[in-house]
Design a protein around this motif. Structure first.
Motif, PDB file in Angstrom:
ATOM      1  N   VAL A 110      40.815  38.323  46.741  1.00 29.99           N
ATOM      2  CA  VAL A 110      40.465  38.756  48.101  1.00 29.99           C
ATOM      3  C   VAL A 110      41.416  39.843  48.583  1.00 29.99           C
ATOM      4  O   VAL A 110      40.994  40.871  49.127  1.00 29.99           O
ATOM      5  CB  VAL A 110      40.466  37.558  49.065  1.00 29.99           C
ATOM      6  CG1 VAL A 110      40.232  38.034  50.505  1.00 29.99           C
ATOM      7  CG2 VAL A 110      39.391  36.550  48.681  1.00 29.99           C
ATOM      8  N   THR A 111      42.718  39.645  48.382  1.00 33.03           N
ATOM      9  CA  THR A 111      43.696  40.635  48.839  1.00 33.03           C
ATOM     10  C   THR A 111      43.560  41.947  48.074  1.00 33.03           C
ATOM     11  O   THR A 111      43.689  43.031  48.655  1.00 33.03           O
ATOM     12  CB  THR A 111      45.124  40.095  48.683  1.00 33.03           C
ATOM     13  OG1 THR A 111      45.328  39.647  47.323  1.00 33.03           O
ATOM     14  CG2 THR A 111      45.365  38.929  49.610  1.00 33.03           C
ATOM     15  N   TRP A 112      43.265  41.886  46.765  1.00 29.86           N
ATOM     16  CA  TRP A 112      43.044  43.110  45.995  1.00 29.86           C
ATOM     17  C   TRP A 112      41.768  43.807  46.457  1.00 29.86           C
ATOM     18  O   TRP A 112      41.714  45.043  46.510  1.00 29.86           O
ATOM     19  CB  TRP A 112      42.969  42.803  44.508  1.00 29.86           C
ATOM     20  CG  TRP A 112      44.313  42.720  43.854  1.00 29.86           C
ATOM     21  CD1 TRP A 112      45.388  43.537  44.076  1.00 29.86           C
ATOM     22  CD2 TRP A 112      44.733  41.773  42.866  1.00 29.86           C
ATOM     23  NE1 TRP A 112      46.451  43.149  43.290  1.00 29.86           N
ATOM     24  CE2 TRP A 112      46.076  42.075  42.538  1.00 29.86           C
ATOM     25  CE3 TRP A 112      44.122  40.706  42.223  1.00 29.86           C
ATOM     26  CZ2 TRP A 112      46.820  41.351  41.597  1.00 29.86           C
ATOM     27  CZ3 TRP A 112      44.845  39.987  41.285  1.00 29.86           C
ATOM     28  CH2 TRP A 112      46.177  40.302  40.987  1.00 29.86           C
ATOM     29  N   ALA A 113      40.733  43.029  46.793  1.00 32.87           N
ATOM     30  CA  ALA A 113      39.487  43.628  47.288  1.00 32.87           C
ATOM     31  C   ALA A 113      39.724  44.332  48.619  1.00 32.87           C
ATOM     32  O   ALA A 113      39.187  45.416  48.864  1.00 32.87           O
ATOM     33  CB  ALA A 113      38.413  42.551  47.433  1.00 32.87           C
ATOM     34  N   ILE A 114      40.527  43.733  49.479  1.00 31.65           N
ATOM     35  CA  ILE A 114      40.854  44.368  50.766  1.00 31.65           C
ATOM     36  C   ILE A 114      41.637  45.644  50.537  1.00 31.65           C
ATOM     37  O   ILE A 114      41.379  46.680  51.170  1.00 31.65           O
ATOM     38  CB  ILE A 114      41.650  43.382  51.649  1.00 31.65           C
ATOM     39  CG1 ILE A 114      40.759  42.199  52.055  1.00 31.65           C
ATOM     40  CG2 ILE A 114      42.190  44.084  52.891  1.00 31.65           C
ATOM     41  CD1 ILE A 114      41.515  41.099  52.772  1.00 31.65           C
ATOM     42  N   LEU A 168      34.322  39.294  38.115  1.00 28.54           N
ATOM     43  CA  LEU A 168      35.333  40.041  38.856  1.00 28.54           C
ATOM     44  C   LEU A 168      35.080  41.547  38.830  1.00 28.54           C
ATOM     45  O   LEU A 168      35.507  42.270  39.729  1.00 28.54           O
ATOM     46  CB  LEU A 168      36.720  39.732  38.288  1.00 28.54           C
ATOM     47  CG  LEU A 168      37.162  38.267  38.392  1.00 28.54           C
ATOM     48  CD1 LEU A 168      38.578  38.097  37.853  1.00 28.54           C
ATOM     49  CD2 LEU A 168      37.080  37.762  39.824  1.00 28.54           C
ATOM     50  N   ARG A 169      34.398  42.031  37.806  1.00 29.58           N
ATOM     51  CA  ARG A 169      34.063  43.450  37.731  1.00 29.58           C
ATOM     52  C   ARG A 169      33.165  43.881  38.895  1.00 29.58           C
ATOM     53  O   ARG A 169      33.118  45.057  39.260  1.00 29.58           O
ATOM     54  CB  ARG A 169      33.373  43.765  36.410  1.00 29.58           C
ATOM     55  CG  ARG A 169      34.306  43.962  35.242  1.00 29.58           C
ATOM     56  CD  ARG A 169      34.993  45.287  35.324  1.00 29.58           C
ATOM     57  NE  ARG A 169      35.972  45.458  34.248  1.00 29.58           N
ATOM     58  CZ  ARG A 169      36.882  46.397  34.233  1.00 29.58           C
ATOM     59  NH1 ARG A 169      36.956  47.240  35.252  1.00 29.58           N
ATOM     60  NH2 ARG A 169      37.742  46.508  33.248  1.00 29.58           N
ATOM     61  N   ASP A 253      39.553  42.608  33.280  1.00 29.16           N
ATOM     62  CA  ASP A 253      39.053  41.776  32.174  1.00 29.16           C
ATOM     63  C   ASP A 253      40.063  40.673  31.828  1.00 29.16           C
ATOM     64  O   ASP A 253      39.675  39.547  31.506  1.00 29.16           O
ATOM     65  CB  ASP A 253      38.796  42.646  30.940  1.00 29.16           C
ATOM     66  CG  ASP A 253      37.635  43.612  31.156  1.00 29.16           C
ATOM     67  OD1 ASP A 253      36.758  43.291  31.966  1.00 29.16           O
ATOM     68  OD2 ASP A 253      37.635  44.680  30.510  1.00 29.16           O
ATOM     69  N   GLY A 254      41.350  41.001  31.899  1.00 34.88           N
ATOM     70  CA  GLY A 254      42.372  39.982  31.663  1.00 34.88           C
ATOM     71  C   GLY A 254      42.348  38.900  32.724  1.00 34.88           C
ATOM     72  O   GLY A 254      42.527  37.712  32.419  1.00 34.88           O
TER      73      GLY A 254
END
Length: 403
Positions: A110-114, A168-169, A253-254
């Motif tokens: 979520v934080t990376w998406a923000i 996640l992609r 991917d990891g």
């Protein structure tokens, strides 16, 4: 604690519940303290070091009384309320283990998406897999009236679905440096440390600290965490266009593999011995340690929690001792609590209505009816429905008016 665990407790004096309840019952400090672990004397500065072969269970009621008398403590803050239950008989609960680590993995995304401004992509992906999720903004309580972005926290069932079904992609992309974050992403403690190091005023709410730091460094400047211990995380400020070729990448991917491997570990705790997904204690320990090391490599040392330490070093001991620890946990009680909460909002009048009946009585009566139906294998007959038209013909309407 479920009935099965209760009978085991009577015979073998075994205890299983969530982390907070265990700290209260055993008189140990909270999970964010220096000596955080319920079973060993691992310190916060060592929580990320998975090269250590093992952390044996060293705590005991005798040592606890001795530490409290001498004042050295080592995580003990009060007397043991259950001295007759040895620390080697406190079994980690696999339900809370799964939920807490899953929530950490999800909130990282979520934080990376923000940070990548991919909030809409995240909401679309959650809708695709059938999980209710949304963002909203709340007004801060500081003088600047800055808005704070918040998001809904999924339930335990939703978290399991998210870990197994999310692609996640569809949410985030590979990034030049996963350690680059906005100044506003720093915690209040980190902001105050940096302001203090620069000789600036470090008092005030978070919005004021962010504004003060951005005025000094310039807007749009990001920070990069140095690879140091989780207790000494410092930040160096620079233009994010520098040194692009030498940065580590955010490996999506990891991260996807990390999620899959975590689900395999959790399913192994629920699997019965001699089944396909079951893991022996040694195999579980090695795979959990490899997973935790990979977690550090792909994410942050600051996100290594006491539950990850427990999964790596203490769950294998109880797997070796009992073979199967799922039935000793509290998942059955948590499920009953969830069902009763759902029944309160969906199947009771919540102490209202014409007939005043206690809510607890309504919930128990509903549960008894469901148990009786399940035991007798009864099928509910569909009641006949006759549609009644409420439209009054024009002629009848004229007659009513005239009369």
């Amino acid at each position: 604690m479920n009935l099965f665990s209760f009978f085991i407790l009577l015979k073998y004096r075994i205890l299983a519940c969530d982390w907070k309840a265990l700290t209260i019952l055993k008189g140990i400090n909270s999970a964010n303290s220096q000596f955080f672990c319920l079973w060993c004397y691992c310190q916060k500065s060592q929580i990320c070091d998975f090269s250590i072969p093992s952390w044996d269970i060293k705590r005991s009621s005798k040592d606890q009384a001795h530490e409290l008398r001498n004042g050295s403590r080592r995580g003990y803050i009060k007397s043991d309320l259950l001295p007759f239950i040895d620390y080697k008989n406190i079994v980690p609960d696999d339900l809370h283990l799964r939920i807490r680590i899953s929530l950490k993995l999800f909130n990282q995304i979520v934080t990376w998406a923000i940070d990548q401004k991919n909030e809409e992509r995240l909401e679309v992906e959650m809708k695709r897999i059938g999980v209710s999720f949304h963002f909203w903004e709340e007004q801060g309580d500081d003088k600047s009236n800055a808005s704070v972005k918040k998001w809904s926290q999924p339930s335990g069932d939703d978290l399991k679905f998210i870990i197994t079904k999310t692609q996640l992609r569809n949410i985030i992309d590979d990034r030049q440096d996963r350690h680059l974050v906005n100044v506003a992403s720093l915690s209040v403690v980190q902001l105050r440390d940096e302001l203090r190091n620069m000789g600036l005023d470090c008092k005030g709410k978070k919005a004021e600290l962010v504004s003060r730091l951005e005025q000094t460094l310039g807007r749009g400047v990001k920070v990069r965490a140095k690879a140091r211990s989780r207790l000494q995380v410092n930040f160096q400020f620079h233009d994010c266009d520098d040194d692009k070729d030498n940065r580590p990448t955010l490996d999506v991917d990891g991260l996807q593999e990390l999620w899959i491997e975590f689900d395999d570990l959790m399913e192994a705790l629920r699997a019965l011995p001699q089944t396909e997904k079951y893991m022996e204690s040694n195999e579980f320990h090695l795979k959990a340690k490899a997973w935790a090391s990979k977690f550090r490599k792909l994410t942050f040392d600051e996100d290594v929690t006491p539950y990850i330490h427990t999964m790596v070093y203490h769950v294998p001991y109880f797997l070796k001792r009992f073979g199967f620890i799922h039935d000793i946990g509290v998942s059955q009680v948590e499920r009953k609590n969830y069902d009763h909460r759902q029944a309160y909002f969906g199947s009771t009048n919540r102490s209202g209505g014409k007939v005043k009946k206690k809510v607890s009585l309504q919930i128990l009566q509903r549960e008894n009816r469901m148990l009786y139906i399940a035991r007798e294998k009864l099928l509910r007959e569909k009641r006949s429905y006759k549609k009644v038209s409420h439209v009054i013909p024009y002629s009848q309407w004229i007659d009513r008016i005239s009369n």
